[in-house]
Design a protein around this motif. Sequence first.
Motif, PDB file in Angstrom:
ATOM      1  N   LEU A 279      11.110 -13.016   4.248  1.00 15.94           N
ATOM      2  CA  LEU A 279      10.205 -13.218   3.120  1.00 15.94           C
ATOM      3  C   LEU A 279      10.444 -14.597   2.516  1.00 15.94           C
ATOM      4  O   LEU A 279      11.587 -15.010   2.296  1.00 15.94           O
ATOM      5  CB  LEU A 279      10.427 -12.143   2.060  1.00 15.94           C
ATOM      6  CG  LEU A 279      10.199 -10.687   2.500  1.00 15.94           C
ATOM      7  CD1 LEU A 279      10.519  -9.731   1.360  1.00 15.94           C
ATOM      8  CD2 LEU A 279       8.763 -10.481   2.967  1.00 15.94           C
ATOM      9  N   ASP A 280       9.362 -15.316   2.199  1.00 15.98           N
ATOM     10  CA  ASP A 280       9.516 -16.660   1.646  1.00 15.98           C
ATOM     11  C   ASP A 280       8.498 -16.995   0.558  1.00 15.98           C
ATOM     12  O   ASP A 280       8.385 -18.154   0.157  1.00 15.98           O
ATOM     13  CB  ASP A 280       9.423 -17.708   2.750  1.00 15.98           C
ATOM     14  CG  ASP A 280       8.104 -17.654   3.515  1.00 15.98           C
ATOM     15  OD1 ASP A 280       7.210 -16.888   3.106  1.00 15.98           O
ATOM     16  OD2 ASP A 280       7.974 -18.371   4.531  1.00 15.98           O
ATOM     17  N   SER A 281       7.758 -15.976   0.064  1.00 16.31           N
ATOM     18  CA  SER A 281       6.721 -16.237  -0.942  1.00 16.31           C
ATOM     19  C   SER A 281       6.941 -15.452  -2.235  1.00 16.31           C
ATOM     20  O   SER A 281       6.039 -15.357  -3.067  1.00 16.31           O
ATOM     21  CB  SER A 281       5.337 -15.883  -0.378  1.00 16.31           C
ATOM     22  OG  SER A 281       5.066 -16.602   0.805  1.00 16.31           O
ATOM     23  N   LEU A 282       8.133 -14.888  -2.410  1.00 17.95           N
ATOM     24  CA  LEU A 282       8.375 -14.011  -3.554  1.00 17.95           C
ATOM     25  C   LEU A 282       8.350 -14.788  -4.867  1.00 17.95           C
ATOM     26  O   LEU A 282       8.902 -15.890  -4.976  1.00 17.95           O
ATOM     27  CB  LEU A 282       9.717 -13.298  -3.404  1.00 17.95           C
ATOM     28  CG  LEU A 282       9.808 -12.230  -2.309  1.00 17.95           C
ATOM     29  CD1 LEU A 282      11.219 -11.660  -2.235  1.00 17.95           C
ATOM     30  CD2 LEU A 282       8.797 -11.112  -2.554  1.00 17.95           C
ATOM     31  N   VAL A 283       7.720 -14.174  -5.860  1.00 18.62           N
ATOM     32  CA  VAL A 283       7.720 -14.689  -7.231  1.00 18.62           C
ATOM     33  C   VAL A 283       8.554 -13.786  -8.131  1.00 18.62           C
ATOM     34  O   VAL A 283       9.230 -14.256  -9.045  1.00 18.62           O
ATOM     35  CB  VAL A 283       6.281 -14.814  -7.768  1.00 18.62           C
ATOM     36  CG1 VAL A 283       6.276 -15.235  -9.232  1.00 18.62           C
ATOM     37  CG2 VAL A 283       5.484 -15.793  -6.922  1.00 18.62           C
ATOM     38  N   SER A 284       8.503 -12.473  -7.862  1.00 21.95           N
ATOM     39  CA  SER A 284       9.274 -11.498  -8.638  1.00 21.95           C
ATOM     40  C   SER A 284      10.051 -10.605  -7.685  1.00 21.95           C
ATOM     41  O   SER A 284       9.499 -10.098  -6.703  1.00 21.95           O
ATOM     42  CB  SER A 284       8.351 -10.643  -9.511  1.00 21.95           C
ATOM     43  OG  SER A 284       7.693 -11.439 -10.476  1.00 21.95           O
ATOM     44  N   LEU A 285      11.331 -10.405  -8.007  1.00 27.03           N
ATOM     45  CA  LEU A 285      12.212  -9.589  -7.162  1.00 27.03           C
ATOM     46  C   LEU A 285      13.068  -8.701  -8.054  1.00 27.03           C
ATOM     47  O   LEU A 285      13.827  -9.196  -8.889  1.00 27.03           O
ATOM     48  CB  LEU A 285      13.104 -10.493  -6.304  1.00 27.03           C
ATOM     49  CG  LEU A 285      14.135  -9.791  -5.403  1.00 27.03           C
ATOM     50  CD1 LEU A 285      13.431  -8.928  -4.363  1.00 27.03           C
ATOM     51  CD2 LEU A 285      15.033 -10.826  -4.720  1.00 27.03           C
ATOM     52  N   ASN A 286      12.939  -7.399  -7.877  1.00 28.85           N
ATOM     53  CA  ASN A 286      13.690  -6.427  -8.671  1.00 28.85           C
ATOM     54  C   ASN A 286      14.600  -5.622  -7.750  1.00 28.85           C
ATOM     55  O   ASN A 286      14.134  -4.808  -6.960  1.00 28.85           O
ATOM     56  CB  ASN A 286      12.728  -5.491  -9.416  1.00 28.85           C
ATOM     57  CG  ASN A 286      13.450  -4.549 -10.370  1.00 28.85           C
ATOM     58  OD1 ASN A 286      14.674  -4.616 -10.516  1.00 28.85           O
ATOM     59  ND2 ASN A 286      12.703  -3.685 -11.034  1.00 28.85           N
TER      60      ASN A 286
ATOM     61  N   ASN B  66      13.237 -18.211  -1.002  1.00 28.76           N
ATOM     62  CA  ASN B  66      12.096 -18.032  -1.912  1.00 28.76           C
ATOM     63  C   ASN B  66      12.282 -18.963  -3.105  1.00 28.76           C
ATOM     64  O   ASN B  66      12.843 -18.574  -4.135  1.00 28.76           O
ATOM     65  CB  ASN B  66      11.980 -16.574  -2.354  1.00 28.76           C
ATOM     66  CG  ASN B  66      11.695 -15.624  -1.211  1.00 28.76           C
ATOM     67  OD1 ASN B  66      10.546 -15.338  -0.891  1.00 28.76           O
ATOM     68  ND2 ASN B  66      12.750 -15.129  -0.565  1.00 28.76           N
ATOM     69  N   ARG B  67      11.807 -20.193  -2.974  1.00 28.23           N
ATOM     70  CA  ARG B  67      12.055 -21.220  -3.986  1.00 28.23           C
ATOM     71  C   ARG B  67      11.098 -21.141  -5.179  1.00 28.23           C
ATOM     72  O   ARG B  67      11.197 -21.963  -6.081  1.00 28.23           O
ATOM     73  CB  ARG B  67      11.956 -22.605  -3.344  1.00 28.23           C
ATOM     74  CG  ARG B  67      12.981 -22.876  -2.247  1.00 28.23           C
ATOM     75  CD  ARG B  67      14.405 -22.788  -2.787  1.00 28.23           C
ATOM     76  NE  ARG B  67      15.415 -23.088  -1.788  1.00 28.23           N
ATOM     77  CZ  ARG B  67      16.043 -24.257  -1.680  1.00 28.23           C
ATOM     78  NH1 ARG B  67      15.758 -25.235  -2.519  1.00 28.23           N
ATOM     79  NH2 ARG B  67      16.942 -24.447  -0.743  1.00 28.23           N
ATOM     80  N   SER B  68      10.174 -20.171  -5.175  1.00 34.69           N
ATOM     81  CA  SER B  68       9.216 -20.052  -6.280  1.00 34.69           C
ATOM     82  C   SER B  68       9.481 -18.818  -7.134  1.00 34.69           C
ATOM     83  O   SER B  68       8.599 -18.379  -7.881  1.00 34.69           O
ATOM     84  CB  SER B  68       7.779 -20.001  -5.732  1.00 34.69           C
ATOM     85  OG  SER B  68       7.471 -21.172  -5.018  1.00 34.69           O
ATOM     86  N   LEU B  69      10.675 -18.277  -7.047  1.00 36.13           N
ATOM     87  CA  LEU B  69      11.003 -17.082  -7.834  1.00 36.13           C
ATOM     88  C   LEU B  69      10.962 -17.391  -9.329  1.00 36.13           C
ATOM     89  O   LEU B  69      11.533 -18.385  -9.790  1.00 36.13           O
ATOM     90  CB  LEU B  69      12.376 -16.552  -7.445  1.00 36.13           C
ATOM     91  CG  LEU B  69      12.431 -15.635  -6.221  1.00 36.13           C
ATOM     92  CD1 LEU B  69      13.864 -15.425  -5.764  1.00 36.13           C
ATOM     93  CD2 LEU B  69      11.774 -14.289  -6.528  1.00 36.13           C
TER      94      LEU B  69
END
Length: 553
Positions: A358-365, A383-386
Amino acid sequence: GDFSQTFVMRDYGPWWSESPSGSVWRTPYSCPKPAQSRAANFIDVKFEHAVYPFRIHIYETYNPGGLVALWAGDCQGTWKLLWDSSLSPIVGSQVTSQQPRQFSPPIQATDFATKQLRLEFDQSHLQYYTEIDAVSMLGTLDPISQPAKVASMLPEKMSPILSKIVQRKMHIIPHPRRVVQECADQLNRHALNKFIRDTIQREKSPIRDNGFFDFLPREVILQIFSYLDISSLVRASEVCSPFKYLARDPFLFSVVDLRQVFHCCSSSTLSWLLPLSSKLTQLDLSWCGSYGKITPASLAQFISSVGHQLTHLRLDNCHVATTLVLEAVGSSCCILTDLSLANCHLLKPTDFQALAQLDSLVSLNLYRTTINQSCIISLLCNNRSLENISLAACNNINGDEVCLVLSHCQPNLHCLDLWRCSTLTGRGVAALATCSQLTDLDLGWCLNVQASSGALVALTEACPHLTRLFLTAHRQTGDRELAAMSQLAKLTQLDILGNRNVSLAAVSDLLANVTTLTLLDVSFCEQLGEANIGQLMVQYPGVSIKWSFTDAP
């Protein structure tokens, strides 16, 4: 009493949902909900012996009123609603007293013996944390209701024909009086004449006429159907043939929240949903499929089929999520921006390696998961856009190293939850100072952050956009840190519960300077005093000031 075995909810009131992190992780997806929506939290309780319950007692120690529903389970994924707040609003959970109580709602009879209960909670109307000491269930070994008596006589292994009979509830014969009445209603002269007229009419006019309904544009009907929740859509599809086809339009299934119907979700539910999912982008399977109702293979196959179009996926408390499922997520969900695996604590630390693609994550819980250090570092670097991350109660990570990686890889970080991160020290907190866009930060119960390091002051000064800051049980935090927080012009929620070095003067200055504040928890702050807090409550009525102290009279 208040001891370690007491069950305490983490949130209360509307403040969590109103916070920046709440809008990300606590707000349901924007799709229609049933009139009686699912609560925010639940616990499953198991007993030693299975019984047919006739009374259940919940011992609420502090701030009662959070319970909104009771379910009985068979430990194999089948659930029966025993009670919810809509069934008995008079004895419901809307109470204002903080005094302990024994809550014994009226319950419905079950068709099976149970040793498993699910308690649903909604604390959004409560003023402070709710606590539960114990749950007791009284029941008999013999069936109580007529359906339960019939079910107890069925063999454990049923033939396919008998299984279909039971599934359609044809094995339960109505009362003889009801049978006679139904026959009388259907065989009287008026009913027979109407049946004959309708039959003749159908034979003369084989073409179906739907009246003015046929003149409505399909787009208008679909827009009307879009206001129906998934259960209502299923019921509407059984009304007539036109409704059946309209209710299966993929337009109505772009956002699906199956958590609302967790009690009837199974592998067959996914099979039914798959042909309707060509436009599916957001899927919530939280609470679903546990105890074997959904197999990991069926869930993995479903995600593999629709993953390429998913942008949001929630699997909170979904214990079907195994290595197989995470592999499907990692390989198929190429445009996924929001992923929540909160409370999937049965996953092994190495299972999370499957998410490395995965490389497009903005939110990760990942709240209360067993993810290890190497896996979380890989996710953060890929994921540099978290913008929103929850690593609360993740015991296998190194908090300081995670914060150092965040400081280098995530400049746009907005929400960070490190609640109960025992490996976080002042070194990690100081590193977060480079994340100047932080708006929501929870460092509650991170007991190794020393105030003498000055890290909290540096962080507060570097993050002027903070609106929510939780420093629960940071016992060494004092007036210097509070003075820095007084400069946060956008701060709305502050929790300094258990901060023993905070003075009354510092709290007063904070309230005077931060006019945006709506929630302030100063419980167990030893230097304050109940009378002084009472004066502040009168002086600042727009701020909900929380106060609790063991030595208070």
